[in-house]
Write a protein that holds these residues in place. Structure first.
Motif, PDB file in Angstrom:
ATOM      1  N   ALA A 400      -0.308 -20.073   8.934  1.00  0.00           N
ATOM      2  CA  ALA A 400       1.073 -19.842   8.492  1.00  0.00           C
ATOM      3  C   ALA A 400       1.160 -19.876   6.976  1.00  0.00           C
ATOM      4  O   ALA A 400       1.861 -19.041   6.345  1.00  0.00           O
ATOM      5  N   GLU A 401       0.472 -20.795   6.370  1.00  0.00           N
ATOM      6  CA  GLU A 401       0.450 -20.862   4.908  1.00  0.00           C
ATOM      7  C   GLU A 401      -0.160 -19.596   4.310  1.00  0.00           C
ATOM      8  O   GLU A 401       0.308 -19.073   3.269  1.00  0.00           O
ATOM      9  N   ALA A 402      -1.225 -19.091   4.972  1.00  0.00           N
ATOM     10  CA  ALA A 402      -1.856 -17.862   4.472  1.00  0.00           C
ATOM     11  C   ALA A 402      -0.885 -16.673   4.567  1.00  0.00           C
ATOM     12  O   ALA A 402      -0.810 -15.800   3.653  1.00  0.00           O
ATOM     13  N   GLU A 403      -0.125 -16.619   5.661  1.00  0.00           N
ATOM     14  CA  GLU A 403       0.861 -15.545   5.814  1.00  0.00           C
ATOM     15  C   GLU A 403       1.939 -15.625   4.731  1.00  0.00           C
ATOM     16  O   GLU A 403       2.355 -14.591   4.145  1.00  0.00           O
ATOM     17  N   THR A 404       2.389 -16.827   4.448  1.00  0.00           N
ATOM     18  CA  THR A 404       3.388 -17.019   3.396  1.00  0.00           C
ATOM     19  C   THR A 404       2.843 -16.574   2.036  1.00  0.00           C
ATOM     20  O   THR A 404       3.537 -15.935   1.228  1.00  0.00           O
ATOM     21  N   GLU A 405       1.607 -16.923   1.793  1.00  0.00           N
ATOM     22  CA  GLU A 405       0.967 -16.515   0.521  1.00  0.00           C
ATOM     23  C   GLU A 405       0.845 -15.004   0.437  1.00  0.00           C
ATOM     24  O   GLU A 405       1.037 -14.426  -0.631  1.00  0.00           O
ATOM     25  N   MET A 406       0.569 -14.362   1.562  1.00  0.00           N
ATOM     26  CA  MET A 406       0.455 -12.906   1.574  1.00  0.00           C
ATOM     27  C   MET A 406       1.803 -12.271   1.248  1.00  0.00           C
ATOM     28  O   MET A 406       1.883 -11.310   0.464  1.00  0.00           O
ATOM     29  N   GLN A 407       2.914 -12.790   1.764  1.00  0.00           N
ATOM     30  CA  GLN A 407       4.234 -12.266   1.476  1.00  0.00           C
ATOM     31  C   GLN A 407       4.578 -12.462  -0.004  1.00  0.00           C
ATOM     32  O   GLN A 407       5.161 -11.583  -0.649  1.00  0.00           O
ATOM     33  N   ARG A 408       4.219 -13.579  -0.549  1.00  0.00           N
ATOM     34  CA  ARG A 408       4.481 -13.841  -1.964  1.00  0.00           C
ATOM     35  C   ARG A 408       3.710 -12.872  -2.839  1.00  0.00           C
ATOM     36  O   ARG A 408       4.227 -12.374  -3.852  1.00  0.00           O
ATOM     37  N   ILE A 409       2.482 -12.583  -2.408  1.00  0.00           N
ATOM     38  CA  ILE A 409       1.647 -11.654  -3.195  1.00  0.00           C
ATOM     39  C   ILE A 409       2.262 -10.250  -3.150  1.00  0.00           C
ATOM     40  O   ILE A 409       2.272  -9.519  -4.141  1.00  0.00           O
ATOM     41  N   LYS A 410       2.779  -9.867  -1.957  1.00  0.00           N
ATOM     42  CA  LYS A 410       3.403  -8.541  -1.849  1.00  0.00           C
ATOM     43  C   LYS A 410       4.626  -8.409  -2.776  1.00  0.00           C
ATOM     44  O   LYS A 410       4.881  -7.369  -3.366  1.00  0.00           O
ATOM     45  N   VAL A 411       5.395  -9.490  -2.864  1.00  0.00           N
ATOM     46  CA  VAL A 411       6.601  -9.459  -3.711  1.00  0.00           C
ATOM     47  C   VAL A 411       6.221  -9.323  -5.182  1.00  0.00           C
ATOM     48  O   VAL A 411       6.852  -8.610  -5.961  1.00  0.00           O
ATOM     49  N   THR A 412       5.167  -9.968  -5.580  1.00  0.00           N
ATOM     50  CA  THR A 412       4.746  -9.946  -6.995  1.00  0.00           C
ATOM     51  C   THR A 412       3.812  -8.791  -7.319  1.00  0.00           C
ATOM     52  O   THR A 412       3.340  -8.647  -8.457  1.00  0.00           O
ATOM     53  N   ALA A 413       3.540  -7.935  -6.296  1.00  0.00           N
ATOM     54  CA  ALA A 413       2.588  -6.821  -6.517  1.00  0.00           C
ATOM     55  C   ALA A 413       3.169  -5.750  -7.423  1.00  0.00           C
ATOM     56  O   ALA A 413       2.448  -4.940  -8.011  1.00  0.00           O
ATOM     57  N   ILE A 414       4.506  -5.729  -7.588  1.00  0.00           N
ATOM     58  CA  ILE A 414       5.149  -4.702  -8.369  1.00  0.00           C
ATOM     59  C   ILE A 414       4.982  -4.954  -9.882  1.00  0.00           C
ATOM     60  O   ILE A 414       5.450  -4.161 -10.692  1.00  0.00           O
ATOM     61  N   ARG A 415       4.337  -6.040 -10.227  1.00  0.00           N
ATOM     62  CA  ARG A 415       4.225  -6.369 -11.643  1.00  0.00           C
ATOM     63  C   ARG A 415       3.240  -5.472 -12.379  1.00  0.00           C
ATOM     64  O   ARG A 415       3.188  -5.489 -13.586  1.00  0.00           O
ATOM     65  N   GLY A 416       2.502  -4.803 -11.721  1.00  0.00           N
ATOM     66  CA  GLY A 416       1.597  -3.920 -12.458  1.00  0.00           C
ATOM     67  C   GLY A 416       0.557  -3.312 -11.534  1.00  0.00           C
ATOM     68  O   GLY A 416       0.272  -3.832 -10.469  1.00  0.00           O
ATOM     69  N   GLN A 417       0.142  -2.150 -12.068  1.00  0.00           N
ATOM     70  CA  GLN A 417      -0.851  -1.436 -11.258  1.00  0.00           C
ATOM     71  C   GLN A 417      -2.121  -2.251 -11.127  1.00  0.00           C
ATOM     72  O   GLN A 417      -2.698  -2.357 -10.048  1.00  0.00           O
ATOM     73  N   GLU A 418      -2.471  -2.788 -12.295  1.00  0.00           N
ATOM     74  CA  GLU A 418      -3.720  -3.578 -12.258  1.00  0.00           C
ATOM     75  C   GLU A 418      -3.527  -4.796 -11.381  1.00  0.00           C
ATOM     76  O   GLU A 418      -4.394  -5.149 -10.566  1.00  0.00           O
ATOM     77  N   GLU A 419      -2.318  -5.352 -11.626  1.00  0.00           N
ATOM     78  CA  GLU A 419      -2.057  -6.522 -10.809  1.00  0.00           C
ATOM     79  C   GLU A 419      -1.942  -6.126  -9.336  1.00  0.00           C
ATOM     80  O   GLU A 419      -2.361  -6.863  -8.452  1.00  0.00           O
ATOM     81  N   ARG A 420      -1.368  -4.829  -9.164  1.00  0.00           N
ATOM     82  CA  ARG A 420      -1.234  -4.382  -7.788  1.00  0.00           C
ATOM     83  C   ARG A 420      -2.601  -4.195  -7.131  1.00  0.00           C
ATOM     84  O   ARG A 420      -2.785  -4.521  -5.965  1.00  0.00           O
ATOM     85  N   ARG A 421      -3.514  -3.598  -8.004  1.00  0.00           N
ATOM     86  CA  ARG A 421      -4.855  -3.420  -7.454  1.00  0.00           C
ATOM     87  C   ARG A 421      -5.482  -4.761  -7.132  1.00  0.00           C
ATOM     88  O   ARG A 421      -6.076  -4.956  -6.075  1.00  0.00           O
ATOM     89  N   LEU A 422      -5.271  -5.668  -8.056  1.00  0.00           N
ATOM     90  CA  LEU A 422      -5.835  -6.993  -7.816  1.00  0.00           C
ATOM     91  C   LEU A 422      -5.146  -7.672  -6.641  1.00  0.00           C
ATOM     92  O   LEU A 422      -5.761  -8.361  -5.812  1.00  0.00           O
ATOM     93  N   MET A 423      -3.846  -7.414  -6.616  1.00  0.00           N
ATOM     94  CA  MET A 423      -3.100  -8.029  -5.526  1.00  0.00           C
ATOM     95  C   MET A 423      -3.486  -7.417  -4.181  1.00  0.00           C
ATOM     96  O   MET A 423      -3.564  -8.115  -3.166  1.00  0.00           O
ATOM     97  N   GLU A 424      -3.710  -6.042  -4.222  1.00  0.00           N
ATOM     98  CA  GLU A 424      -4.152  -5.401  -2.986  1.00  0.00           C
ATOM     99  C   GLU A 424      -5.493  -5.976  -2.529  1.00  0.00           C
ATOM    100  O   GLU A 424      -5.708  -6.188  -1.338  1.00  0.00           O
TER     101      GLU A 424
END
Length: 580
Positions: A400-424
């Motif tokens: 459950a914690e991992a799922e929550t972290e994944m949702q947080r990462i998706k929300v912050t993925a818009i901060r940048g392409q590089e960050e998006r790539r890293l986030m992806e």
């Protein structure tokens, strides 16, 4: 003064007044007795007193012997005791022993006390080697003596008793250890089980009476040529021996072939019934020995004639009483054997119940141990299941914690392409981690479910073990109750001694038939006895030390090979007149 002197002399005469009694010691083969006798008593008075004390009625075999200088003498019945050449020191010692021997112990000896006294006397003579006994007969006699005298219970005492009841000369003649002797005597002893003491003593006498020196009294004599010889006097007649050979007589004079015996001074003359046969004369240098020979000749001849006449009323009465006593003892022995058998069966049943009870107790103990192990296993499985369940919960929480972290990462993925790539990339990694965590969670859940099933099976096994223990316990109680012998059976067994037996005609007829049957069995046993003696002789012959053989051993072996031992046919009885 004269009156005073007379009074003094009268007082001294009172002091010197002879005693009115004297004391004697009677030594039997079993015990010693002391009596106070009157001075006027004859030998018969003392002899009758001893016989009454012993309860002995077959008095004609016995006499009172005493030592005089370097020989022995027999107390005369019709003469006063103190008028004979008896020892003067009190108590005067006499030996109550057999003076004459029966031809056939089984037929002639009626009373148990008579048989017992003969057994003790013959055994003593054999052990002291006054009667020569071959080795094979010694083993058999020792086994009967152990059975008759000792009734030993322990192994060690049996070995000592066996060796003690065999002649020393026989034991020293062979290269055999005490254990080897004991083994052979035990083999014979095992065949005597069930016999009474009286039966064992009679079997001993039946074997002993066939020994060459049994019942023979030997005296040193000289013939008219001055040659030294031995005279043997026994129940069958007179025998002449070489001085170094007491087993094989040179010639014999049976009582039924003797016309008369005359005695003058120191010379004896034997006149055979056949007038064509030469007269035999001999003499002894000692008057006391001559008197002893004369007494034994008269007594043995009288008994020889008595055996060939119809029994007196007294003897018939004694034999009838003996038959009744044997019948009573037979019934009593059968009763005791039945009681013994019942006791043994009861003891065997008790032992079987105890064995079965111990077996059931062992099974119950094993079931308890199995139940304890099942309980321990169930507890362990329950503990493992609880741990697995907690681990599954922890994994689910982490997923459950991992799922929550994944949702947080998706929300912050818009901060940048590089960050998006890293986030992806991180999201991909998180997804892989989440997938892995989900798989692990599923695996842990299955494991928890399996542990729950194992726990349920352990509890089922525990319940089945308890049911089995209850079943074994119930079966133990039922089996003990089923096999327990009724109490009234033991009461009957141990109170049968108060029963009385009514001897009816049918009982006596049955006992008579049993006695006839025993006679037939006795003939078979006699054949078995000879085979047994031959077998014993063959077994120990190879261990014999030839250099230790005595002259009597050598003569006995020669006689056995030639068939000239005492077991030859006895003479046919015929009327005879003995003039002494």
């Amino acid at each position: 003064m004269a009156s005073a002197l007379a009074a003094k002399m009268g007082f001294n005469s009172l002091l010197r007044k002879p005693a009115r009694s004297f004391s004697v010691r009677i030594c039997t083969m079993e015990s010693d007795m002391e009596f106070s006798c009157e001075v006027k008593w004859k030998g018969k008075d003392l002899f009758d007193l001893v016989c009454r004390t012993l309860g002995l009625r077959e008095t004609w075999f016995f006499g009172l012997q005493y030592n005089i200088k370097d020989t022995v003498a027999w107390l005369k019945m019709e003469k006063k005791v103190l008028d004979q050449e008896v020892p003067k020191e009190e108590p005067i010692t006499f030996y109550f022993i057999a003076k004459f021997y029966p031809e056939n112990a089984e037929e002639e000896l009626v009373q148990d006390i008579t048989q017992h006294l003969f057994f003790l006397q013959v055994k003593k003579k054999i052990l002291e080697e006054e009667i020569h006994c071959p080795p094979e007969a010694s083993v058999l006699l020792a086994s009967y003596a152990v059975h008759a005298e000792l009734n030993v219970a322990s192994y060690a005492s049996f070995v000592n008793a066996s060796l003690f009841l065999a002649p020393v000369q026989v034991i020293n003649l062979y290269q055999m250890t005490a254990e080897m002797w004991e083994e052979r005597i035990t083999a014979c002893y095992a065949e005597h089980r069930g016999r009474t003491r009286d039966e064992a003593e009679m079997e001993y006498l039946k074997i002993a009476q066939d020994l060459d020196m049994y019942g023979v009294n030997y005296f040193l004599i000289r013939n008219k040529k001055g040659t030294d010889l031995l005279l043997g006097v026994d129940a069958l007649g007179l025998h002449i021996y070489e001085p170094d050979n007491r087993l094989t007589p040179k010639c014999s004079f049976p009582w039924n072939e003797i016309r008369n015996i005359s005695y003058s001074d120191k010379e004896f003359t034997i006149k055979p019934l056949d007038k064509k046969t030469n007269v035999f004369k001999f003499n002894s240098s000692r008057l006391r020995v001559n008197k002893l020979i004369l007494q034994l000749c008269i007594g043995n001849h009288d008994l020889f004639m008595r055996r060939r006449r119809v029994d007196s009323l007294e003897v018939q009465q004694m034999k009838a009483q003996a038959r009744e006593e044997r019948a009573r003892k037979q019934v009593e022995r059968q009763r005791l054997q039945r009681e013994k058998q019942l006791r043994e069966e009861a003891e065997r049943a008790r032992d079987e119940l105890e064995r079965r009870l111990i077996q059931l107790q062992d099974e119950a103990h094993m079931a308890n141990e199995a139940l304890l192990r099942s309980e321990q296993t169930a507890d362990l499985l329950a503990e493992k299941a609880q741990i697995a369940e907690e681990e599954a919960k922890l994994l689910a929480q982490k997923a459950a914690e991992a799922e929550t972290e994944m949702q947080r990462i998706k929300v912050t993925a818009i901060r940048g392409q590089e960050e998006r790539r890293l986030m992806e990339q991180k999201m991909l990694e998180a997804e892989m981690l989440a997938l892995k965590m989900a798989e692990e969670s599923e695996r842990r859940a299955k494991e928890a479910e399996q542990l729950k099933q194992d726990l349920q099976e352990a509890r089922d096994s525990e319940r089945r073990a308890k049911n089995k223990l209850l079943e074994i316990t119930s079966r133990t109680v039922y089996t003990a109750a089923l096999h327990a012998p009724p109490r009234h059976v033991y009461v009957d067994c141990f109170h049968t001694s108060n029963l009385s037996f009514d001897f009816k005609d049918t009982d006596m007829k049955r006992l008579s038939m049993e006695i006839e049957k025993e006679k037939v069995e006795y003939m078979e046993k006699s054949k078995h006895l000879q085979e047994q003696l031959n077998e014993l002789k063959t077994e120990i012959e190879s261990l014999k030390l030839k250099e230790r053989e005595t002259s009597l051993d050598i003569i006995h072996n020669q006689n056995t090979e030639q068939g000239t031992s005492k077991q030859t046919e006895k003479p046919t009885p015929a009327p005879v007149c003995l003039s002494l």
